[in-house]
Scaffold this motif. Structure first.
Motif, PDB file in Angstrom:
ATOM      1  N   TRP A 137       0.825  -1.216   0.000  1.00  0.00           N
ATOM      2  CA  TRP A 137       0.000   0.000   0.000  1.00  0.00           C
ATOM      3  C   TRP A 137       0.857   1.263   0.000  1.00  0.00           C
ATOM      4  CZ3 TRP A 137       0.497   3.561   3.874  1.00  0.00           C
ATOM      5  CH2 TRP A 137       1.101   3.140   5.062  1.00  0.00           C
ATOM      6  N   HIS A 138       2.140   1.122   0.307  1.00  0.00           N
ATOM      7  CA  HIS A 138       3.032   2.275   0.320  1.00  0.00           C
ATOM      8  C   HIS A 138       3.180   2.897  -1.076  1.00  0.00           C
ATOM      9  CE1 HIS A 138       4.240  -0.199   3.812  1.00  0.00           C
ATOM     10  NE2 HIS A 138       4.363   0.979   4.407  1.00  0.00           N
ATOM     11  N   LEU A 139       2.674   2.197  -2.081  1.00  0.00           N
ATOM     12  CA  LEU A 139       2.758   2.697  -3.453  1.00  0.00           C
ATOM     13  C   LEU A 139       2.008   4.028  -3.622  1.00  0.00           C
ATOM     14  CD1 LEU A 139       4.083   1.569  -6.063  1.00  0.00           C
ATOM     15  CD2 LEU A 139       1.832   0.720  -6.719  1.00  0.00           C
ATOM     16  N   ILE A 140       1.103   4.324  -2.706  1.00  0.00           N
ATOM     17  CA  ILE A 140       0.349   5.585  -2.806  1.00  0.00           C
ATOM     18  C   ILE A 140       1.272   6.803  -2.628  1.00  0.00           C
ATOM     19  CG2 ILE A 140      -1.804   4.549  -1.993  1.00  0.00           C
ATOM     20  CD1 ILE A 140      -1.282   5.802   0.738  1.00  0.00           C
ATOM     21  N   ILE A 141       2.490   6.582  -2.104  1.00  0.00           N
ATOM     22  CA  ILE A 141       3.435   7.680  -1.908  1.00  0.00           C
ATOM     23  C   ILE A 141       4.213   7.967  -3.187  1.00  0.00           C
ATOM     24  CG2 ILE A 141       5.368   8.497  -0.453  1.00  0.00           C
ATOM     25  CD1 ILE A 141       4.470   6.435   1.628  1.00  0.00           C
TER      26      ILE A 141
END
Length: 261
Positions: A137-141
């Motif tokens: 979910w860190h891909l949103i950064i």
């Protein structure tokens, strides 16, 4: 400066047109066309992967993903600076004949390279998908990481573009600087491996805008962790400062562009 920014925004259609021209013209007579946007950085990654896997072994797991997370952003930065530096003098005829904010030229150049970066990210995602690294979910950064690097690249492009008009050798000096700069950025190696031996290098890495940017990409694409507060704020601060400084210098030097060209 605010008035100037509003004026530049008024020429967004010109920027869009020049970006399309750059993207179409660069590979127009090439057999592989746009594929070179992917092939060139992938060849670099393949060479470095072989060197640091077999010649100088690295203990970094899934090294090719680690390398990609740094090399693809670096390729965008390198192309933006090297070609952005000559963007004004290469369009000297246009600059002499019609009026428009001259910042449009480096902005168009960097934006075209940014489009290539976004396309290259598709390749990165493909490799990550079929690797052990995977996504989180860190891909949103990631959009934030892309934005701050764009600001950093544009700031430097503005600075070098106006200086090159007066000092043509700067076009070649920039390429020499970039050759050294890549080794001052933790792309091929883990920063801990050099900081442990040379603690003073931590300061060097911290004042390197591209090091801060690469840390962001790595946290998102490789480590799957939230960046530290410093790693979030520092590259944005670099981007905003460089953009303001770049625009200030550009405005001061722009007056005599026509005479110098």
């Amino acid at each position: 400066m605010i008035t100037r920014i509003k004026e530049i925004l008024g020429y967004k259609d010109m920027v869009r047109s020049m970006v399309k021209r750059e993207l179409r013209g660069r590979y127009q007579k090439s057999v592989l066309g746009f594929l070179w946007s992917f092939i060139s950085p992938l060849c670099q990654i393949a060479v470095f992967t072989v060197v640091f896997t077999f010649v100088f072994p690295s203990n970094i797991e899934n090294y090719y993903i680690y390398l990609m997370a740094g090399m693809i952003p670096w390729q965008f930065f390198q192309d933006s600076i090297s070609q952005g530096a000559s963007s004004v003098i290469q369009n000297s005829d246009m600059t002499k004949k019609i009026y428009f904010p001259r910042e449009v030229l480096p902005i168009s150049c960097v934006t075209a390279k940014f489009v290539n970066l976004l396309l290259s990210m598709i390749v990165v995602f493909g490799f990550i998908l079929f690797s052990k690294v995977g996504f989180s979910w860190h891909l949103i950064i990631l959009p934030y990481a892309l934005l701050v690097e764009y600001l950093i690249a544009l700031g430097f492009a503005l600075i070098f573009a106006c200086i090159t008009v007066y000092l043509r050798d700067m076009e070649y000096v920039v390429n020499v600087i970039l050759m050294a700069w890549i080794w001052a950025t933790p792309i091929m190696y883990a920063p801990e491996s050099v900081v442990d031996r040379f603690p003073w290098l931590e300061t060097v890495l911290r004042i390197n805008p591209m090091a801060s940017s690469v840390y962001l990409y790595r946290d998102v694409l490789y480590y799957h962790k939230l960046p530290t507060r410093v790693d979030v704020i520092l590259p944005l601060a670099w981007g905003l400062v460089l953009l303001l400084v770049g625009e200030f210098i550009f405005m001061r030097l722009e007056g005599n562009f026509a005479e110098e060209m």
